[in-house]
Each structure stands twice: as C-alpha cells, then as structure tokens.
Design an enzyme around this catalytic site. Sequence first.
Site, PDB file in Angstrom:
ATOM      1  CG  ASP A 343      -0.218  -0.031   2.532  1.00 19.15           C
ATOM      2  OD1 ASP A 343       1.032   0.069   2.544  1.00 19.15           O
ATOM      3  OD2 ASP A 343      -0.874  -0.145   3.583  1.00 19.15           O
ATOM      4  CG  ASP A 345       1.214   3.748   4.617  1.00 18.67           C
ATOM      5  OD1 ASP A 345       0.071   3.428   4.259  1.00 18.67           O
ATOM      6  OD2 ASP A 345       2.017   2.953   5.152  1.00 18.67           O
ATOM      7  CG  ASP A 438      -3.321   3.309   4.957  1.00 20.12           C
ATOM      8  OD1 ASP A 438      -4.419   3.015   4.451  1.00 20.12           O
ATOM      9  OD2 ASP A 438      -2.584   2.478   5.524  1.00 20.12           O
TER      10      ASP A 438
END
Length: 491
Positions: A343, A345, A438
Amino acid sequence: MDRFSATISDLKKKRRRMNGCISPTLYEIKFNEFVLFILEKKMGTTRRAFLMELARRKGFRVESELSESVTHIVAENNSCSDVLEWLAVQNVGDSSRFELLDISWLTECMKVGKPVEAIGKHQLMRGNCLTNSAPINCMTETPSLATKQVSQYACERRTTLNNCNQKFTDAFEILAKDFEFRENEGICLAFMRAISVLKCLPFTIVRMKDIEGVPWLGDQVKSIIEEIIEDGESSSVKAVLNDERYRSFQLFTSVFGVGLKTSEKWYRRGFRTLDEVKADNSLKLTKMQKAGFLYYEDLVSCVAKEEADAVYLIVKEAVRAFLPEALVTLTGGFRRGKKIGHDVDFLISDPESGQDEQLLPNIIKLWEKQELLLYYDLVESTFEKTKIPSRKVDAMDHFQKCFLILKLHHQKVDSGRYKPPPESKNHEAKNWKAIRVDLVMCPFEQYAYALLGWTGSRQFERDLRRYATHEKKMMLDNHALYDKTKVEFSL
C-alpha cells in the site's frame, strides 16, 4: 528527537510558506567565511530545502550544488565514511578541504543565530572512517568483526536493503507469521527480532561460528539456522507450509479488511478457499471486506515504486487544492527505499493552520467527483493534548486518518516502466488499477514524531520506543516524547 526541535520551533513561530522547494527570496549574507552545502542523502528533498532556506534567513551562504567554493558539508544520519563515499562518486578530488559536520552543528547555529565552533560532537571525525570505503560485499565481509558491534536495538543498527541472509529471514518470516496466526505474540516477536538482526549483517552466514555474539538469536533460532546451513531448508518451515490452517489463514488475511478473528471464524466453519467464502450467502461481510473481494486481484498484487510516485502526485494535487502550504510526505517502506510494497502511506501536515479537520472529508468529496475513489473509511482523531505517550510499543496513534482504495489510471504512470495489471477474469482489460492508500493528518507540532512513526519498519519502531524507555528514561510515541525524569514533554 532533539535535532528536530530547533527547526520545528522556528518554523512554527515564523509561519512561513512551505512548498518543499527553496524560496527565491534573497537574504543578506552575514558570515562570508562559511559556504555551506547540505547533503540530501538520508535527509530528503523537502527537509533539505527547508534547512537551506532557514540557514539563508539566518545569514549563511548556502550552495544548492557542490562547488569549489563550499567550505562546510552538513549531513544528517550519515557517518564520515558515508559522506566520503558520496564525495568519491562526485569526483571532487581532494575531499580534505571540506569540513564535514553533523546536522547538530547547524541546529546549534540556528538557535543562536550565528556560527558556533565546529568541534567535538559536531564533527564527523575522519580518523574513525575509511577514506577508500567500498560497498558491502556479502561474501567477503569478516563476520567476527561485524558481529562485535551489533546492538540489541534495531534503531542503533544500520540495515541496508541488501539482505545477505534472505534464505534465513524468509524462513523466519514464515514461522513468525504462523505464530501470529496462532496469536502467540512471544514466539512471533522472537522470530521478528531474529529477522531484523540477521538483515543488518553485512555478510552471508555459512557456519554457526559466524553468529557468535549476535543478539536475539536464541536456541530455537540457532537450531533452525544450523538446519538450513546443513540441509538447505528447515523441516519446521516445511511443516508450516504444508499446514492447512496456515495456508487458509494466509489466504483469508490477504483480503483487505479480514483479520485473525474473521479468519478463525471462517476456518472453523470449514472454509478453505475464497470461492467457498464468496459462495456462502449467509455471511455478512463488512463494507471493507466487500471492497477487498471486489478489487482482490489488484490489491493482492504488489505496488511498484513508480505507482507509488504516481499516487503521490494525485494526493499532493488534492491536498494543495485545499491547503496550498501543506506538507505531503510519502512514508512507509517506500520512504525507506523499497521498490515494492502493498500500500502507499502519506503523512499530511499544514505549517500554517496546524491541522484542518475538514481536509480529508474535502479530499474524499473531490475524489468521488473525479470518480477516483473506490472505497474509504474515515477515522476521526482521538488525541488528547495532555495525553502522555503510550507505554505500549505497538500502540496505535490518535491522528485523523483515512483508509481508502484509489483508482490509478495507466496514463498516470510512466508507460516505459509500469506493467499494467493483468486482465480480469472476464478477459476485459482495464485501464486502471486499484491501489490501497492511507492518509494521515497530523498537527504540525507533532509532525516529526508522526513522520518517524509512520516511516517504520515495525521492529525499528518497537526498538526505538524500547530504547527511549530503558536507555533514556523517556516515553515515545507518534505524538510526543515525554521525559519521565523531568516530568515534561520534550519539544
């Protein structure tokens, strides 16, 4: 954390515009005998630009490029050998003409508003470094010398991305994951510590004598290392890989939104594949789990650095649309230099307003309008200003944050380096890929702590907090550093 204190305090007081680049403003040069060059290595572009601007405002001459006129080179988190190695690549000839200084010298100068004496702790001592240092060679580095200075704390160890002992760390990662699935935190942590310390070794382990004196390698860990050295593999690892429960949990937890409790529930109900889970209409999936299944093929694939950079441009553009002066920083593994991740961030902070609680909701609305948002979960801040840092080394922070899935179109990425996602099961090629993102919003006065905490790695953060507690009698989390002896927060 002291190295952040002067710069953060000064920026808070001045409330100047911050866009990650050097301002064209001209300042009076008060100290002509000093010509500074601030090394970007291990510092980052944004922080370097800020320090250059700050030094210029204080009257220092600061060069953007390394030139013949430079007298002092300032570095952060670099040893003398690191700087000399970098200088050798620049072909500057005799490097002895430069004064090599730690960032602490510049910090002291900023505090008093003039140059301080460059002695003692401020100097990167040439006598303690190798002027002809070479890159680490996993096969030729002497183990006996390297293991003598291995600290028990990951935050005191230098770990590169060049893992010389991957066959051992891969095995321990499987074992650690298995005990995590079984919620045996103690043994899981033991294997995680072993992984961390093995990754820092600048040589390949070929015999048991090579690991004498290395911390966190207990009897169980050593027996597995010995077995791999002798047989080329571990029987314990083979047993785990063949274990039905492990394979099922590994599969279930690969779905976004599925944790250990849900995996346990599905396993007890007899599910062993994702198709079996999706076929049971009696299951009540959460919104997050539904998104996890819907975009599973994209989310389970790795995110490339080029994709992370493309997402960064999307995030920065959205943030700057509402807060033109906000900092947008890529964190996590990509900030540590990794080329792939799961992912992306980002840490967001505004030097002007401190924090705008409406920023993330506004970004959500913008991306919905642009049809880029596939899923989001907004978590409001729970921070209390007087709250003492948590004693738990893995404690979650209290920042406002948003967990989301973004649609990344192919044209957003350099086509020469980006491999499009595979065709979906219906054989219709997509022109986009779902990416996990995120966003974390923090007040600017907590930015340094948040950046440290969200950069990772997990074991580094655990040991950093443990070091603060046991060695410095302080408490550290993503919000603050608390001095237990003085009973006060450190700025």
